[in-house]
Design an enzyme around this catalytic site. Structure first.
Site, short mmCIF file in Angstrom:
data_model
loop_
_atom_site.label_atom_id
_atom_site.label_comp_id
_atom_site.label_asym_id
_atom_site.label_seq_id
_atom_site.Cartn_x
_atom_site.Cartn_y
_atom_site.Cartn_z
N PRO A 1 0.84 -1.21 0.00
CA PRO A 1 0.00 0.00 0.00
C PRO A 1 0.87 1.25 0.00
CG PRO A 1 0.01 -1.06 2.17
CD PRO A 1 0.71 -1.98 1.23
N CYS B 1 0.27 5.47 -0.03
CA CYS B 1 -0.51 6.71 -0.07
C CYS B 1 -0.06 7.58 -1.23
CB CYS B 1 -0.25 7.53 1.19
SG CYS B 1 -1.03 6.91 2.63
N GLN C 1 -6.56 -1.06 1.84
CA GLN C 1 -6.09 -0.91 3.22
C GLN C 1 -6.99 0.11 3.91
OE1 GLN C 1 -2.42 1.22 4.34
NE2 GLN C 1 -1.78 -0.68 5.32
N TYR D 1 -0.58 4.58 13.51
CA TYR D 1 -1.97 5.01 13.37
C TYR D 1 -2.81 4.41 14.51
CZ TYR D 1 0.00 6.68 9.05
OH TYR D 1 0.81 7.33 8.15
N ARG E 1 -2.19 -5.50 8.69
CA ARG E 1 -0.79 -5.04 8.68
C ARG E 1 -0.43 -4.55 10.06
NH1 ARG E 1 2.94 -1.31 4.70
NH2 ARG E 1 3.23 -3.32 3.69
N ARG F 1 8.73 0.81 -2.69
CA ARG F 1 9.58 1.74 -3.45
C ARG F 1 10.16 1.13 -4.72
NH1 ARG F 1 12.86 3.38 1.77
NH2 ARG F 1 12.37 1.19 2.12
#
Ligand SMILES: Cc1cc2nc3c(=O)[nH]c(=O)nc-3n(C[C@H](O)[C@H](O)[C@H](O)COP(=O)(O)O)c2cc1C
Length: 368
Positions: free
Chosen positions: A26, A28, A102, A186, A234, A331
């Site tokens: 995932p 953003c 997600q 989070y 996750r 990445r």
């Protein structure tokens, strides 16, 4: 026919079969408006829907407006968002690639600026005014960040219900399953970590208390989706330096999540205390693989490894040696969307182009 390299063998969770073990992690994009994905997201996912991956997990998507990380984050809390996700899930479906959403509540790390604006807390000069953040305890994620409001015990059922509603909407948008975001500082991770969770009620204190909200969320999500729909989780398996969450805690959590109906643990790390970027952690190729390995062995639950997996040989070894069931790349997929094709070539898949859409495969085969 020669034997398939393990990375290119199919894998199933409940009613979903992944054509291979390569997962788009995932990521953003910070480019939504009012949580609605747009041309950018369609272009971004178009790159990967044609890349030969075996699974895609779309970015951290807010279960509520306040649960978004930034004003640019996607959401899944209204019908307009459901409609806007449909063309994206269709891209993957057309290529036979399962796609997961997600779902996240950003907790104390919500209400932040986009990365290229500094990723600091929103202020009155930002394009969207800051909003009140929430957390297990009224502790800013980092010095100088917004002070969150500690959630009241009576609000926990609402958090679980928001996750469950998000999961239902994700399925309505065409996703094959969901991943609950329990990592990177989070809301759910902040309940797990003793650094951020200083509560003295039933949602804090002991490990059992710290695990309670994540487990209740997992149960609510499982109850909201049909039996054949996989639910992934996750986790930040350990905190960053100065935090307090241990791998033992995450092993215990994984056992509870498995019992709650979670099908796979995606094993990440860090995010508490905030500001511990990946670069600040001890990183190296496959640095988080030991988490996925231990959880897979000890909890007997499928696991996903993530973090600096950039070479096909390493990815293949992780699967071959039973350290994880799937690998996720972030990445490297930005650098090299054609990575799965390179992996197929380097690992000696008999017909590497066969992992690509049929038109690409047809012409690449002629060229070979
Ligand atoms: C641009 C970008 C956005 C990210 N967004 C998310 C996200 O939405 N959710 C998440 O769990 N991790 C996110 N991550 C972390 C990645 O999923 C991944 O765990 C991390 O980058 C390590 O993998 P890598 O070494 O292959 O990049 C993001 C990473 C990048 C580079």
């Amino acid at each position: 026919m020669s034997e398939l390299p393990p990375l290119f063998t199919p894998f199933s969770l409940r009613g979903v079969t992944f054509p291979n073990r390569i997962t788009l992690a995932p990521m953003c994009q910070y480019q939504a408006i009012e949580g609605v994905p747009n041309d950018w997201h369609r272009a971004h996912h178009g790159r990967y829907a044609t890349s030969g991956i075996g699974c895609a997990i779309v970015e951290s998507t807010g279960i509520s407006r306040e649960g978004r990380i930034s004003p640019g984050c996607t959401g899944i809390y209204n019908d307009e968002q459901v409609e806007a996700w449909k063309p994206i899930t269709a891209l993957y479906r057309a290529q036979g690639i399962p796609v997961f959403m997600q779902i996240n509540h950003a907790g104390a790390k919500a209400s932040t600026k986009r990365p290229w604006d500094g990723m600091d807390p929103l202020d009155e000069g930002s394009d969207e005014p800051p909003w009140q953040t929430v957390a297990p305890s009224a502790i800013p994620a980092r010095e100088g960040w917004h002070t969150p409001r500690a959630l009241h015990e009576s609000e926990m059922a609402g958090v679980a219900a928001d996750f469950a509603a998000a999961a239902k909407r994700a399925l309505a948008a065409g996703f094959d399953g969901v991943q609950i975001h329990g990592a990177h500082g989070y809301l759910l991770h902040s309940f797990m970590s003793p650094w951020s969770n200083r509560r003295e009620d039933g949602y804090g204190g002991t490990l059992e208390g710290r695990m309670r909200l994540p487990v209740e969320v997992a149960r609510a999500v499982r109850a909201a989706v049909p039996d054949d729909v996989p639910v992934m989780y996750r986790a930040s398996c350990v905190d960053g330096e100065g935090g307090g969450l241990t791998l033992d805690d995450t092993v215990a959590l994984s056992k509870e999540l498995k019992a709650a109906g979670v099908d796979l643990m995606d094993c990440s790390g860090g995010g508490i205390p905030a500001g511990m970027r990946l670069a600040a952690m001890k990183t190296g190729p496959g640095f988080q693989v030991p988490y996925a390995h231990r959880i897979r062995e000890e909890v007997e639950i499928p696991s996903m490894a993530v973090g600096m997996i950039t070479e096909p040989q390493l990815a293949n070894e992780i699967i071959a040696e039973g350290k994880a069931d799937m690998v996720a790349l972030a990445r490297q997929m930005l650098r090299e969307p054609a990575w799965p094709y390179r992996a197929a070539q380097e690992l000696g898949l008999e017909d590497p182009a066969s992992i690509l859409p049929k038109l690409y495969a047809f012409y690449l085969k002629i060229a070979a």
